[in-house]
Design a protein around this motif. Structure first.
Motif, PDB file in Angstrom:
ATOM      1  N   ASP A 107      91.202  12.774  30.184  1.00 17.58           N
ATOM      2  CA  ASP A 107      90.915  11.574  29.382  1.00 17.58           C
ATOM      3  C   ASP A 107      90.086  10.567  30.211  1.00 17.58           C
ATOM      4  OD1 ASP A 107      90.911   9.920  27.217  1.00 17.58           O
ATOM      5  OD2 ASP A 107      93.085   9.629  27.133  1.00 17.58           O
ATOM      6  N   TYR A 108      89.516   9.631  29.502  1.00 14.56           N
ATOM      7  CA  TYR A 108      88.722   8.555  30.114  1.00 14.56           C
ATOM      8  C   TYR A 108      87.587   9.107  30.980  1.00 14.56           C
ATOM      9  CZ  TYR A 108      92.406   5.823  28.114  1.00 14.56           C
ATOM     10  OH  TYR A 108      93.281   5.288  27.201  1.00 14.56           O
ATOM     11  N   VAL A 109      86.962  10.152  30.473  1.00 11.11           N
ATOM     12  CA  VAL A 109      85.742  10.668  31.119  1.00 11.11           C
ATOM     13  C   VAL A 109      84.607   9.729  30.728  1.00 11.11           C
ATOM     14  CG1 VAL A 109      84.078  12.581  31.055  1.00 11.11           C
ATOM     15  CG2 VAL A 109      86.544  13.064  31.169  1.00 11.11           C
ATOM     16  N   LYS A 110      83.759   9.393  31.697  1.00  9.98           N
ATOM     17  CA  LYS A 110      82.612   8.514  31.393  1.00  9.98           C
ATOM     18  C   LYS A 110      81.407   9.385  31.058  1.00  9.98           C
ATOM     19  CE  LYS A 110      84.644   4.575  32.243  1.00  9.98           C
ATOM     20  NZ  LYS A 110      85.662   4.626  31.196  1.00  9.98           N
ATOM     21  N   LYS A 111      80.551   8.867  30.172  1.00  9.44           N
ATOM     22  CA  LYS A 111      79.484   9.718  29.650  1.00  9.44           C
ATOM     23  C   LYS A 111      78.461  10.138  30.701  1.00  9.44           C
ATOM     24  CE  LYS A 111      76.900   5.822  27.828  1.00  9.44           C
ATOM     25  NZ  LYS A 111      76.476   5.057  26.697  1.00  9.44           N
ATOM     26  N   ALA A 137      88.296  12.582  40.753  1.00 15.86           N
ATOM     27  CA  ALA A 137      87.940  11.705  41.876  1.00 15.86           C
ATOM     28  C   ALA A 137      87.091  10.523  41.397  1.00 15.86           C
ATOM     29  CB  ALA A 137      87.175  12.510  42.929  1.00 15.86           C
ATOM     30  N   ALA A 138      86.342  10.737  40.312  1.00 16.17           N
ATOM     31  CA  ALA A 138      85.483   9.663  39.793  1.00 16.17           C
ATOM     32  C   ALA A 138      86.224   8.742  38.828  1.00 16.17           C
ATOM     33  CB  ALA A 138      84.256  10.270  39.111  1.00 16.17           C
ATOM     34  N   GLY A 139      87.536   8.962  38.631  1.00 13.54           N
ATOM     35  CA  GLY A 139      88.321   8.010  37.841  1.00 13.54           C
ATOM     36  C   GLY A 139      88.853   8.539  36.520  1.00 13.54           C
ATOM     37  N   ALA A 140      88.507   9.782  36.154  1.00 13.90           N
ATOM     38  CA  ALA A 140      89.040  10.320  34.893  1.00 13.90           C
ATOM     39  C   ALA A 140      90.514  10.704  35.103  1.00 13.90           C
ATOM     40  CB  ALA A 140      88.239  11.542  34.463  1.00 13.90           C
ATOM     41  N   LYS A 141      91.257  10.783  33.984  1.00 10.94           N
ATOM     42  CA  LYS A 141      92.692  11.024  34.087  1.00 10.94           C
ATOM     43  C   LYS A 141      93.017  12.429  33.557  1.00 10.94           C
ATOM     44  CE  LYS A 141      96.851   8.532  32.888  1.00 10.94           C
ATOM     45  NZ  LYS A 141      97.425   7.636  31.926  1.00 10.94           N
TER      46      LYS A 141
END
Ligand code: NAD
Length: 489
Positions: A368-372, A339-343
């Motif tokens: 993928d594309y998890v933010k820190k 929901a926060a934008g990770a794939k």
């Protein structure tokens, strides 16, 4: 459920060489494989801890007076018994914890290795002696502490108690084990096999229960040292409480292990290592890969990790997670990250195993594309999930790794010796791997993390544990008073 219909009999405490029931409030022991109740466990408190301490105190006097070379003979026999009962011990681990049979065998094999190390202790504690001045000798011996305690987590019901028990007892202490209340059955066989190996009654005791037993162990004045393995939240509580009661304590906590993957990394080896590290024991290892920091152009490796992950099948080569709550927690982390934008590249949510519909399974998950700053990147998920965080260069990757509160393990995958060395030097973690997904130090090297993954000074296994389970006795002798002396004599 009635005890008579359960697969395993009610779990009892073990005090002075006897199994004793305390008949208090009981917990159901549920197998996570299929959600069936397999046993139950009465919860103990201070009275049962006190009885175990008294039993251990009586046994300690005689046990500590036996020379170490003789004491370890028990562990040679015990090791042979672990090997003889490998299948049965592994099956108990499989049924109470939910990991696969293969992983359960590996766990028992590791207990064998830990016991083997305890057999070598006489070689390592020979002490030191020096004539410091004519006729005057100083010597150091490693003396046991007395009654000691060990508190265990759920994820390795057989192996983690063996991190502490063989060394602490071979070094002359008497021990009280508090198994995880979720997986208490493996410890029963430990007690039975130790007795069969010839360990005198009272040297090893078990008190079952939850928080109340842990608090009693921290508070009891008869316990000299306490080692804990579990989550960071509880490690902090235990470390503070035990040390405020002036006990020696080492408390190992949780983890968030980062694997840094550089574009030159060997594609196949990296993919298989990352997938195995994040999914082994259903991700419920304190050494599991939780985050992969991909540096630069690593899409080809991410693709291979997804391929490898799809070969991992719940109920086949992937065991269950420990409980319904754990399954829900892990799936919630995935959903919130998405929901926060990770794939989500490989999605393990809603896994069901045919014939075991009531078991608690989560399939392998690659995000993928998890933010820190996402929760999934910072908190311990403890499931078969890898979060991929992208970094522009090695500096940024190391900064991400080192921003974690934890510091159990870190690893780097690269073909470059220079870059690997840089990670080895700069990673803020107690156990670092180069091209290895689960960098567990094997005996005689010691196991222990940094930062909020461990409180206290010594490590829990290997040579470092000798310092934890013993105290140094320094003796100075002078046998020739008539000899020539100087001011130092
Ligand atoms: P946990 O902290 O919930 O429980 C560990 C032990 O503490 C259990 O015996 C439990 O009965 C007791 N306990 C629980 N709550 C308590 C409280 N409030 N007060 C006093 N005692 C309490 O851990 P767990 O869920 O059984 O195990 C998983 C955790 O253990 C993960 O965080 C994992 O990373 C960690 N772990 C760490 C290592 C390591 O070497 N650092 C190894 C294995 C597991």
């Amino acid at each position: 459920m009635e005890a008579a219909t359960l697969k395993y009999p009610e779990v009892k405490n073990y005090v002075e060489g006897e199994f004793v029931s305390n008949g208090q409030k009981k917990l159901d022991i549920v197998s996570p494989i299929d959600g069936q109740t397999i046993s139950n466990l009465p919860l103990s408190g201070m009275d049962e801890v006190d009885a175990a301490v008294k039993s251990a105190e009586r046994a300690f006097e005689k046990w500590s007076a036996i020379p170490i070379k003789e004491r370890v003979q028990v562990f040679y026999k015990y090791k042979a018994l672990l090997e003889k009962h490998r299948e049965e011990l592994a099956r108990i681990v499989h049924e109470e914890n939910g990991k696969t049979m293969g992983e359960s065998y590996a766990e028992v094999d590791k207990s064998v290795e830990l016991t083997e190390f305890a057999c070598s202790l006489p070689q390592l504690v020979a002490g030191e002696v020096m004539e410091v001045s004519k006729g005057v000798q100083c010597r150091i011996e490693f003396a046991p502490l007395g009654v000691v305690a060990f508190i265990a987590p759920f994820n390795f019901p057989n192996m983690v108690p063996h991190w502490a028990m063989p060394n602490a007892i071979a070094l002359g202490n008497a021990m009280i084990l508090k198994p995880s209340e979720v997986v208490p059955i493996s410890a029963i066989r430990m007690a039975e096999l130790l007795k069969e190996a010839g360990l005198p009654d009272g040297v090893f005791n078990i008190v079952n229960g939850d928080r109340e037993v842990v608090e009693a162990l921290c508070d009891h004045s008869g316990i000299e040292a306490l080692a804990f393995v579990g989550s960071t939240r509880v490690a902090k509580i235990v470390y503070k409480r035990a040390t405020s009661n002036l006990k020696r304590c080492v408390a190992l906590g949780g983890a968030k292990n980062h694997l840094i993957v550089l574009p030159d990394a060997h594609e196949d080896m990296t993919a298989t290592n990352v997938a195995a590290s994040m999914s082994g024991c259903a991700g419920q290892r304190c050494m599991a890969a939780a985050a992969m920091v991909g540096v630069g152009a690593v899409d080809h490796i991410v693709e291979r990790i997804c391929e490898e992950s799809r070969k991992i099948v719940p109920g086949d080569n992937l065991g269950s997670v420990i409980s319904k709550e754990a399954k829900e927690r892990i799936e919630r982390y995935i959903t919130e990250a998405e929901a926060a934008g990770a794939k989500v590249l490989v999605d393990g949510r809603n896994a069901v195993v045919e014939g075991k519909e009531d078991g608690y399974y989560v399939g392998p998950t690659v995000i993928d594309y998890v933010k820190k700053d996402m929760a999934i990147a910072k908190e311990e998920v403890f499931g078969p999930v890898i979060s991929i965080i992208r970094a522009k260069d090695l500096d940024e990757a190391i900064e991400i790794e080192n921003s974690s509160n934890y510091g159990n393990a870190a690893a780097v995958f690269t073909e470059s010796g220079g870059l690997a060395k840089e990670v080895m030097e700069r990673a803020s973690a107690g156990m670092v791997g180069v091209n290895i997904g689960v960098p567990v130090p094997r005996e005689p090297f010691s196991f222990g993390g940094w930062n909020e993954s461990k409180f206290g000074t010594c490590d829990i296994t290997g040579k470092s544990s000798i310092e934890f389970w013993t105290q140094r006795k320094k003796t100075t002798t002078k046998w020739n008073p008539e000899a020539r002396t100087n001011w130092m004599s």
